[in-house]
Motif scaffolding. Structure first.
Motif, PDB file in Angstrom:
ATOM      1  N   ARG A 192      12.236  39.753  69.569  1.00  0.00           N
ATOM      2  CA  ARG A 192      11.225  39.662  68.503  1.00  0.00           C
ATOM      3  C   ARG A 192      11.849  40.027  67.162  1.00  0.00           C
ATOM      4  O   ARG A 192      11.547  39.417  66.135  1.00  0.00           O
ATOM      5  CB  ARG A 192      10.032  40.562  68.793  1.00  0.00           C
ATOM      6  N   ARG A 193      12.718  41.017  67.180  1.00  0.00           N
ATOM      7  CA  ARG A 193      13.416  41.421  65.956  1.00  0.00           C
ATOM      8  C   ARG A 193      14.257  40.248  65.425  1.00  0.00           C
ATOM      9  O   ARG A 193      14.263  39.984  64.232  1.00  0.00           O
ATOM     10  CB  ARG A 193      14.304  42.638  66.243  1.00  0.00           C
ATOM     11  N   ARG A 234      13.769  36.996  66.036  1.00  0.00           N
ATOM     12  CA  ARG A 234      12.864  35.949  65.569  1.00  0.00           C
ATOM     13  C   ARG A 234      12.259  36.314  64.211  1.00  0.00           C
ATOM     14  O   ARG A 234      12.181  35.482  63.310  1.00  0.00           O
ATOM     15  CB  ARG A 234      11.759  35.709  66.601  1.00  0.00           C
ATOM     16  N   ASP A 235      11.843  37.547  64.051  1.00  0.00           N
ATOM     17  CA  ASP A 235      11.287  37.993  62.772  1.00  0.00           C
ATOM     18  C   ASP A 235      12.329  37.929  61.658  1.00  0.00           C
ATOM     19  O   ASP A 235      12.016  37.572  60.520  1.00  0.00           O
ATOM     20  CB  ASP A 235      10.731  39.407  62.889  1.00  0.00           C
ATOM     21  N   ASP A 292      12.576  34.395  60.645  1.00  0.00           N
ATOM     22  CA  ASP A 292      11.379  34.021  59.872  1.00  0.00           C
ATOM     23  C   ASP A 292      11.452  34.528  58.437  1.00  0.00           C
ATOM     24  O   ASP A 292      11.008  33.850  57.514  1.00  0.00           O
ATOM     25  CB  ASP A 292      10.115  34.555  60.544  1.00  0.00           C
ATOM     26  N   ARG A 293      12.005  35.718  58.246  1.00  0.00           N
ATOM     27  CA  ARG A 293      12.114  36.284  56.903  1.00  0.00           C
ATOM     28  C   ARG A 293      13.248  35.671  56.092  1.00  0.00           C
ATOM     29  O   ARG A 293      13.147  35.557  54.877  1.00  0.00           O
ATOM     30  CB  ARG A 293      12.347  37.795  56.969  1.00  0.00           C
TER      31      ARG A 293
END
Length: 151
Positions: free
Chosen positions: A12-13, A15-16, A19-20
């Motif tokens: 998740r880290r 992927r985030d 995304d950022r």
């Protein structure tokens, strides 16, 4: 079970982080792996297992989705959109866009410009993005929400 949970947190880290930072044309797998606290090979394997695509494919998808928003709602040229979302080659961008959405970025933009309300000026997006540290396409999404709530 703890190991699977830890891996999910790291994924998740990653992927985030993508995304950022998707608009950063210098974003590399090493950067993503470092953000996820995983080795490159482990990240690629686990990311593909968890999300069904590699981190590189996910990055390209994010860039193309943001490009779609910009082409739809911003008054930017295809070249400006290409660079704003992190592609460095207009040819690669156009090919990837056409493969993903079935039409060239120019054709997509023409079709949407005829069918939508007035577009957000490109200079507005670029200035606000630079000022606020907000990526261009995220600014477009925010502008659309503001317009909708004002109507």
């Amino acid at each position: 079970m703890r190991r699977r949970t830890d891996s999910a947190v790291h994924l998740r880290r990653a992927r985030d982080f993508i995304d950022r930072r998707f608009a950063d044309s210098e974003l590399r797998l090493d950067d993503i792996a470092a953000a996820a606290l995983m080795s490159r090979s482990h990240l690629v394997r686990e990311f593909a297992r968890q999300y069904g695509v590699t981190p590189g494919a996910y990055l390209s998808l994010r860039r193309l989705e943001r490009a779609q928003d910009l082409l739809r709602f911003a008054n930017l040229t295809v070249t400006e959109v290409c660079h704003n979302v992190g592609f460095t080659s207009i040819g690669s961008f156009s090919t990837a866009f056409a493969q993903r959405f079935g039409e060239t970025p120019s054709a997509f933009q023409r079709r949407w410009s005829a069918a939508t309300q007035p577009r957000i000026p490109g200079c507005e997006i670029l200035m606000r993005s630079a000022r606020d540290g907000v990526v261009g396409a995220d600014r477009v999404t925010q502008e659309k929400r503001e317009r909708a709530s004002a109507s």
